[in-house]
Scaffold this active site. Structure first.
Site, mmCIF file in Angstrom:
data_model
loop_
_atom_site.group_PDB
_atom_site.id
_atom_site.type_symbol
_atom_site.label_atom_id
_atom_site.label_comp_id
_atom_site.label_asym_id
_atom_site.label_seq_id
_atom_site.Cartn_x
_atom_site.Cartn_y
_atom_site.Cartn_z
ATOM 1 N N CYS A 1 0.843 -1.212 0.271
ATOM 2 C CA CYS A 1 -0.074 -0.299 -0.213
ATOM 3 C C CYS A 1 1.167 1.357 -0.017
ATOM 4 C CB CYS A 1 -1.095 -0.119 1.616
ATOM 5 S SG CYS A 1 -0.231 0.182 2.888
ATOM 6 N N ARG B 1 -3.023 -0.507 5.784
ATOM 7 C CA ARG B 1 -3.659 -1.517 4.639
ATOM 8 C C ARG B 1 -2.739 -2.800 4.621
ATOM 9 N NH1 ARG B 1 -4.766 1.999 -0.382
ATOM 10 N NH2 ARG B 1 -3.437 2.543 0.612
ATOM 11 N N ASP C 1 -8.148 3.697 1.098
ATOM 12 C CA ASP C 1 -7.447 4.440 1.681
ATOM 13 C C ASP C 1 -8.364 4.274 3.652
ATOM 14 O OD1 ASP C 1 -5.163 5.313 3.453
ATOM 15 O OD2 ASP C 1 -4.196 6.458 2.321
HETATM 16 P P1 4NP Z 1 -1.696 2.835 3.861
HETATM 17 O O1 4NP Z 1 -2.363 4.171 4.298
HETATM 18 O O2 4NP Z 1 -1.494 3.291 2.762
HETATM 19 O O3 4NP Z 1 -3.008 1.935 3.954
HETATM 20 O O4 4NP Z 1 -0.784 1.832 5.411
HETATM 21 C C1 4NP Z 1 -1.793 5.080 4.923
HETATM 22 C C2 4NP Z 1 -1.454 5.595 5.715
HETATM 23 C C3 4NP Z 1 -0.014 6.802 6.141
HETATM 24 C C4 4NP Z 1 -0.304 7.764 4.948
HETATM 25 C C5 4NP Z 1 -1.301 7.838 4.382
HETATM 26 C C6 4NP Z 1 -1.923 6.179 3.506
HETATM 27 N N1 4NP Z 1 0.687 8.933 4.882
HETATM 28 O O5 4NP Z 1 0.457 9.819 4.465
HETATM 29 O O6 4NP Z 1 1.257 9.462 5.433
#
Ligand code: 4NP
Length: 148
Positions: free
Chosen positions: A3, A9, A117
């Site tokens: 991800c 995720r 997300d």
């Molecule tokens: P992930 O979610 O891609 O599912 O781990 C996110 C976690 C952090 C961020 C964006 C998406 N961020 O911009 O810090």
């Protein structure tokens, strides 16, 4: 399992798939396309949703995808189309490209659906993500166990 941040995720996807596969037969891992959270524990909301369903992801630490992963892994499941584009940009040949797919294509082939997300949303978003990933992993397990 890939991800963006590797804290919401993909840690759940890793934990769920590991839980369903024999560890003697498969290596399951996760990472992010970004370097935002390298070394961090999963988001507490992902840890909580995992625990609610009997899956402990608290020992995971975030890492960033590297080209070396194309050598190590046979299947690279990405959570959304943005992750897909980012990983495809790093491929050098069709063999590497063919390893990469949207995880929800396992359930809904060719529909190009994203695992949303949940980072900026509430707890329900994490439960929804868990349910999607759990179903997708059931399909992946059937496919992978045929390769043993
Ligand atoms: P992930 O979610 O891609 O599912 O781990 C996110 C976690 C952090 C961020 C964006 C998406 N961020 O911009 O810090």
């Amino acid at each position: 399992m890939v991800c963006l941040g590797n804290i919401c995720r993909s840690p759940l996807a890793e934990g769920i798939l590991k839980y369903k596969l024999n560890p003697n037969d498969f290596i399951v891992n996760s990472c992010g396309t970004s370097n935002y959270h390298i070394g961090s524990k999963p988001d507490q909301r992902s840890i909580d949703i995992g625990n609610k369903h009997g899956i402990d992801i608290s020992n995971q630490r975030a890492a960033q995808f590297s080209r070396e992963d194309f050598k190590t892994y046979d299947f690279i499941y990405v959570m959304d189309s943005s992750n897909y584009q980012d990983i495809i940009k790093l491929t050098n040949n069709t063999q590497e490209k063919n390893k990469v797919s949207l995880i929800l294509d396992e359930l809904y082939p060719n529909e190009n659906l994203d695992v949303p997300d949940p980072y900026y949303g509430g707890e329900q978003g994490f439960e929804d993500v868990f349910q999607m990933l759990n179903k997708a992993c059931d399909t992946i397990v059937i496919k992978l166990n045929k390769l043993r």
